[in-house]
Design a protein around this motif. Structure first.
Motif, PDB file in Angstrom:
ATOM      1  N   ALA A  38       0.994  -1.158  -0.143  1.00 49.13           N
ATOM      2  CA  ALA A  38      -0.007   0.062   0.084  1.00 49.13           C
ATOM      3  C   ALA A  38       0.652   1.253  -0.096  1.00 49.13           C
ATOM      4  O   ALA A  38       1.740   1.309   0.745  1.00 49.13           O
ATOM      5  CB  ALA A  38      -0.893  -0.145   1.187  1.00 49.13           C
ATOM      6  N   ASP A  39       0.544   2.180  -0.664  1.00 41.49           N
ATOM      7  CA  ASP A  39       1.079   3.600  -0.908  1.00 41.49           C
ATOM      8  C   ASP A  39       0.279   4.477   0.440  1.00 41.49           C
ATOM      9  O   ASP A  39       1.052   5.661   0.577  1.00 41.49           O
ATOM     10  CB  ASP A  39       0.817   4.325  -2.309  1.00 41.49           C
ATOM     11  CG  ASP A  39       1.744   3.435  -3.183  1.00 41.49           C
ATOM     12  OD1 ASP A  39       2.984   2.790  -2.840  1.00 41.49           O
ATOM     13  OD2 ASP A  39       1.447   3.586  -4.186  1.00 41.49           O
ATOM     14  N   TRP A  40      -0.857   4.168   0.825  1.00 43.84           N
ATOM     15  CA  TRP A  40      -1.438   5.028   1.811  1.00 43.84           C
ATOM     16  C   TRP A  40      -2.031   4.073   2.832  1.00 43.84           C
ATOM     17  O   TRP A  40      -2.398   3.131   2.405  1.00 43.84           O
ATOM     18  CB  TRP A  40      -2.242   5.477   0.956  1.00 43.84           C
ATOM     19  CG  TRP A  40      -3.396   6.737   1.821  1.00 43.84           C
ATOM     20  CD1 TRP A  40      -2.894   8.009   2.330  1.00 43.84           C
ATOM     21  CD2 TRP A  40      -4.604   6.424   2.177  1.00 43.84           C
ATOM     22  NE1 TRP A  40      -3.794   8.304   2.889  1.00 43.84           N
ATOM     23  CE2 TRP A  40      -4.878   7.461   3.059  1.00 43.84           C
ATOM     24  CE3 TRP A  40      -5.387   5.099   2.371  1.00 43.84           C
ATOM     25  CZ2 TRP A  40      -6.237   7.429   3.715  1.00 43.84           C
ATOM     26  CZ3 TRP A  40      -6.595   5.140   2.933  1.00 43.84           C
ATOM     27  CH2 TRP A  40      -6.986   6.412   3.544  1.00 43.84           C
ATOM     28  N   GLN A  47       3.139   5.183   9.007  1.00 44.70           N
ATOM     29  CA  GLN A  47       4.033   5.329   7.781  1.00 44.70           C
ATOM     30  C   GLN A  47       5.310   6.270   8.349  1.00 44.70           C
ATOM     31  O   GLN A  47       6.292   6.492   7.665  1.00 44.70           O
ATOM     32  CB  GLN A  47       3.216   5.913   6.867  1.00 44.70           C
ATOM     33  CG  GLN A  47       2.560   4.871   5.888  1.00 44.70           C
ATOM     34  CD  GLN A  47       1.573   5.737   4.835  1.00 44.70           C
ATOM     35  OE1 GLN A  47       1.147   7.219   4.942  1.00 44.70           O
ATOM     36  NE2 GLN A  47       1.899   5.181   3.587  1.00 44.70           N
TER      37      GLN A  47
END
Length: 173
Positions: A38-40, A47
């Motif tokens: 996942a980027d987000w 993160q």
């Protein structure tokens, strides 16, 4: 691709875990993989970096990831036609104690855990550590079930194997 090609040459299944059991160890693996891809995330804290950035951590993590994956492939080929993605006992199942199996009873799990930990180190985010813990929980469930079935199948031979090898980390665990 290697894994898929080798899967078609397995022995016939004599005993297989049920679907609910399979989900209990595959779902954590899928969730962890999704977290890493996942980027987000709706939780920005995940993160954030765990430690201040150091290039060495990235390279150590990358080496651990590739080393872990290589270990899983070696173990998979050593297991041969006894392998399955779920917990199974094959017809004419053989107890493999050579190759990486001479050091640990579950080298595929060891390699996967090393790869996930390496990815977490290279990412240097709390998200990576969370993914590692999730994978660990799923593989621990699967390991316990597999240990029970192997003891039932091989009896004293497996008990002896347990005395002379660790489950995941040589000499430790």
């Amino acid at each position: 691709m290697i894994w898929l090609a080798a899967a078609f040459r397995n022995k016939r299944t004599a005993r297989r875990e049920n679907l609910a059991s399979w989900v209990l160890h595959m779902l954590p693996l899928a969730i962890a993989a999704a977290l890493l891809a996942a980027d987000w995330t709706p939780w920005p804290l995940l993160q954030r970096e765990v430690l201040p950035y150091q290039a060495a951590f990235y390279w150590i993590g990358l080496a651990l990831t590739f080393g872990g994956l290589a270990f899983t492939v070696w173990a998979r080929f050593r297991l041969g036609t006894n392998w399955s993605g779920s917990v199974q006992v094959k017809a004419e199942h053989a107890l493999v104690r050579s190759g990486p199996y001479r050091w640990v009873r579950h080298p595929i799990y060891t390699g996967l855990l090393a790869a996930f930990l390496g990815t977490a180190i290279a990412m240097d985010q709390w998200l990576g550590l969370l993914a590692f813990v999730i994978v660990l929980s799923g593989l621990f469930y699967k390991l316990r079930l597999e240990e029970r079935w192997m003891t039932e199948t091989f009896g004293d031979a497996y008990r002896d194997y347990r005395k002379h090898s660790k489950a995941l980390i040589p000499g430790i665990l």
